[in-house]
Design a protein around this motif. Structure first.
Motif, PDB file in Angstrom:
ATOM      1  N   UNK A 183      14.097 -12.614  18.557  1.00 19.59           N
ATOM      2  CA  UNK A 183      13.201 -12.201  17.489  1.00 19.59           C
ATOM      3  C   UNK A 183      13.964 -11.369  16.459  1.00 19.59           C
ATOM      4  N   UNK A 184      13.407 -11.229  15.273  1.00 15.71           N
ATOM      5  CA  UNK A 184      13.984 -10.243  14.359  1.00 15.71           C
ATOM      6  C   UNK A 184      14.016  -8.876  15.033  1.00 15.71           C
ATOM      7  N   UNK A 185      15.095  -8.151  14.878  1.00 17.42           N
ATOM      8  CA  UNK A 185      15.215  -6.858  15.551  1.00 17.42           C
ATOM      9  C   UNK A 185      14.718  -5.744  14.644  1.00 17.42           C
ATOM     10  N   UNK A 186      14.122  -4.765  15.272  1.00 15.51           N
ATOM     11  CA  UNK A 186      13.546  -3.651  14.536  1.00 15.51           C
ATOM     12  C   UNK A 186      14.655  -2.756  13.994  1.00 15.51           C
ATOM     13  N   UNK A 187      14.544  -2.409  12.732  1.00 13.62           N
ATOM     14  CA  UNK A 187      15.558  -1.563  12.109  1.00 13.62           C
ATOM     15  C   UNK A 187      15.176  -0.091  12.227  1.00 13.62           C
ATOM     16  N   UNK A 188      16.169   0.733  12.438  1.00 18.96           N
ATOM     17  CA  UNK A 188      15.932   2.176  12.421  1.00 18.96           C
ATOM     18  C   UNK A 188      15.624   2.614  10.996  1.00 18.96           C
ATOM     19  N   UNK A 189      14.701   3.555  10.868  1.00 19.92           N
ATOM     20  CA  UNK A 189      14.303   4.030   9.544  1.00 19.92           C
ATOM     21  C   UNK A 189      15.387   4.941   8.976  1.00 19.92           C
ATOM     22  N   UNK A 190      15.864   4.599   7.786  1.00 19.45           N
ATOM     23  CA  UNK A 190      16.814   5.466   7.102  1.00 19.45           C
ATOM     24  C   UNK A 190      16.769   5.183   5.600  1.00 19.45           C
ATOM     25  N   UNK A 191      17.162   6.177   4.842  1.00 21.51           N
ATOM     26  CA  UNK A 191      17.197   6.060   3.384  1.00 21.51           C
ATOM     27  C   UNK A 191      18.320   5.117   2.957  1.00 21.51           C
ATOM     28  N   UNK A 192      18.041   4.286   1.918  1.00 20.05           N
ATOM     29  CA  UNK A 192      19.069   3.389   1.390  1.00 20.05           C
ATOM     30  C   UNK A 192      19.548   3.811   0.011  1.00 20.05           C
ATOM     31  N   UNK A 193      18.657   3.753  -0.990  1.00 18.83           N
ATOM     32  CA  UNK A 193      19.106   4.041  -2.350  1.00 18.83           C
ATOM     33  C   UNK A 193      17.931   4.333  -3.264  1.00 18.83           C
ATOM     34  N   UNK A 194      18.247   4.797  -4.461  1.00 19.04           N
ATOM     35  CA  UNK A 194      17.288   4.936  -5.552  1.00 19.04           C
ATOM     36  C   UNK A 194      17.831   4.231  -6.775  1.00 19.04           C
TER      37      UNK A 194
END
Length: 566
Positions: free
Chosen positions: A243-254
């Motif tokens: 299955x698609x794997x769950x990603x850990x929540x983290x900031x990417x960009x603005x």
């Protein structure tokens, strides 16, 4: 005599000009290379731990095809220093390494289809070479099948990238390292792990998209068994779904976008709180849909004199439920940005459907009383509302009659966002399509999930074309475009409004998925009726299971070309 010497000269000239190569004419060579010997002879046991190379000889010239992707060594050797041949063909294969081998350990070199003959490219399919540094070669194996869920549109890219690995169960296990044993699945999803030692293992399967033999959490599809297995005999019929794997929540960009600033995250934060840290930015709105990976900060840059003549350093604090931090960007207003609306669904309106227009801004307010909908110069009654599910969309409802043409006029300043409005009028012309160009599907569910679920029709490009969410046992899809569709159900077990994917780090399976085991072919003017019993053979419940000694594949251990000692 002169004639004789002339003929001799011509023959010599032709012979000297001849090139060595594949013979012309005759039947094509279809026989793969044959192994004639090795520097590690039978019975391939008690091999010295300080040996640093493996040489395998063949009866003809060979080359190596995608050897870096195909070759898998279990247990892994960290320092491979040389692999030959590289480029031109040779009658031997040579692999050199710097590692000292482990004691009493069976090593397996799985070459996949990398070894091919130099002339015709015939592969020595699924070739394995095994030897042991102890008195015996371990002979246990695990076999089964992998299936990648949600893979129709990228099936070709996944072929050959699905792998299965075993980690030895210890006090500390580092899943960021290569598995102790690893193998690739064949194009049908069948896999075998051979030459295994007895022990306790954790089973992990993943889509090795970057060919590094390591599971990249959140980036690659994953499947696993919830509990470790104790391997004291061979296992067959192991079924693992990816299955698609769950990603850990983290900031990417603005980044600057029309209307303000967009902040993006990896994963799906439950809620995001954002506060500007600049004194100039006092009037703003933040929008974030629950479990969305993006949040928007809306503001009127012109009114607050922000980034008009030069870049302005804007700072924000955020709380995504996992981490609190502050970030910044250099903001410059793009003067070309303006609020607009468009019809992105084409000029043919499907029967019994709303006419939908989409905005590039969050729609906060509309004034449909100033709009007009006409057909044949006659005004039509209609209603318009901002979509609850997607506030960037406006749905227009009316008694649209098939074959009729319509024109919707939306004057300027009648569709607004928080700090912006449309600055010009829009006219949308469209036609209500005839019902004879569409079909219907009625699905009756038996043994349906007790929790809410999505039932979806997937088109041939792998996109969700039609979807309904609820708990009804009878679902009626009206006015479907003709074509072939897959039918599936995603169960919302925790009823949080999203389908939760697999989380290997926390040992959490993906929420259940059911797939109807035949295509639904929709034809114009046809009403298709299907009764779907989710417990019978028409359904594939793709929850992971472990069926020991019940192979579901016609393939067996003998389909691999192994180099077992007799």
């Amino acid at each position: 005599m002169k004639r004789f010497f002339f003929l001799v000269f011509i023959s010599f000239l032709l012979a000297s000009c001849a090139r060595v190569g594949s013979p012309v004419g005759g039947s094509k060579d279809t026989i793969p290379p044959r192994v004639t010997g090795s520097n590690i002879d039978s019975p391939r046991v008690n091999v010295p731990r300080d040996i640093r190379e493996l040489r395998i000889d063949f009866d003809e010239y060979i080359t190596l095809k995608d050897i870096n992707k195909q070759l898998i060594i279990s247990p892994p050797l960290k320092q491979i220093t040389k692999i030959l041949p590289s480029g031109m063909g040779n009658k031997f294969l040579l692999i050199k390494w710097a590692d000292t081998l482990k004691e009493n350990t069976t090593y397996n070199f799985n070459f996949g289809n990398a070894i091919v003959d130099n002339n015709e490219g015939n592969p020595l399919g699924y070739y394995n070479f095994a030897f042991s540094t102890g008195p015996k070669i371990d002979s246990l194996y695990i076999s089964g099948e992998l299936k990648s869920i949600f893979n129709e549109k990228d099936k070709k890219t996944e072929e050959g990238s699905l792998v299965v690995g075993l980690y030895q169960v210890k006090d500390s296990m580092d899943y960021r390292q290569k598995p102790y044993y690893i193998t690739k699945a064949d194009p049908d999803g069948y896999f075998e792990l051979n030459y295994l030692a007895p022990g306790k293992y954790r089973v992990l399967a993943f889509e090795d998209s970057n060919s590094n033999s390591v599971y990249d959490i959140g980036k690659e599809k994953v499947g696993f068994l919830k509990d470790p297995i104790t391997l004291d005999k061979s296992i067959s019929g192991l079924n693992i779904n990816l299955y698609p794997s769950r990603k850990a929540v983290k900031y990417l960009e603005m980044k600057e976008v029309p209307g303000g600033v967009l902040m993006t995250f990896e994963g799906n934060p439950e809620n995001v709180k954002i506060i500007p840290l600049n004194e100039k930015l006092k009037d703003y709105k933040v929008t974030h849909s629950r479990k969305s990976d993006s949040a928007m900060i809306w503001f009127d840059a012109t009114a607050q004199n922000i980034g008009i003549t030069s870049n302005e350093n804007l700072k924000f604090s955020y709380d995504n439920g996992v981490k609190k931090d502050s970030v910044s960007l250099f903001y410059r207003l793009n003067a070309k940005n303006e609020m607009s609306i468009a019809n992105n669904r084409g000029n043919l309106l499907s029967p019994q459907q709303d006419f939908v227009i989409k905005s590039n801004y969050f729609v906060d307010k509309i004034q449909p009383e100033k709009w007009s909908l006409v057909s044949d110069s006659i005004k039509q009654e209609f209603t318009a509302e901002i979509s609850e599910k997607n506030p960037f969309e406006i749905h227009i409802k009316s008694n649209f009659k098939e074959g009729k043409k319509y024109a919707l006029t939306i004057p300027k300043e009648t569709v607004s966002s928080f700090y912006e409005t449309i600055k010009k009028s829009y006219r949308f012309e469209f036609e209500a399509d005839k019902i004879e160009n569409y079909g219907d599907l009625l699905v009756t569910l038996e043994n349906a999930p007790t929790q809410k679920f999505w039932i979806e029709l997937i088109n041939e490009s792998g996109t969700v074309a039609y979807s309904k969410y609820g708990i009804e046992k009878q679902i009626n899809f009206k006015s479907i475009k003709p074509g072939k569709y897959d039918l599936r159900i995603l169960v919302d077990e925790n009823e949080n409004g999203i389908w939760d994917s697999a989380d290997f780090a926390d040992n959490i399976f993906a929420e259940p998925v059911y797939i109807f085991n035949k295509k639904i072919e929709v034809r114009p003017l046809w009403e298709i009726r299907e009764t779907w019993d989710l417990l019978n053979k028409q359904t594939e419940n793709v929850e992971n299971s472990k069926d020991i000694e019940k192979p579901k594949s016609t393939k067996t251990k003998e389909h691999l070309n192994t180099a077992n000692p007799k």
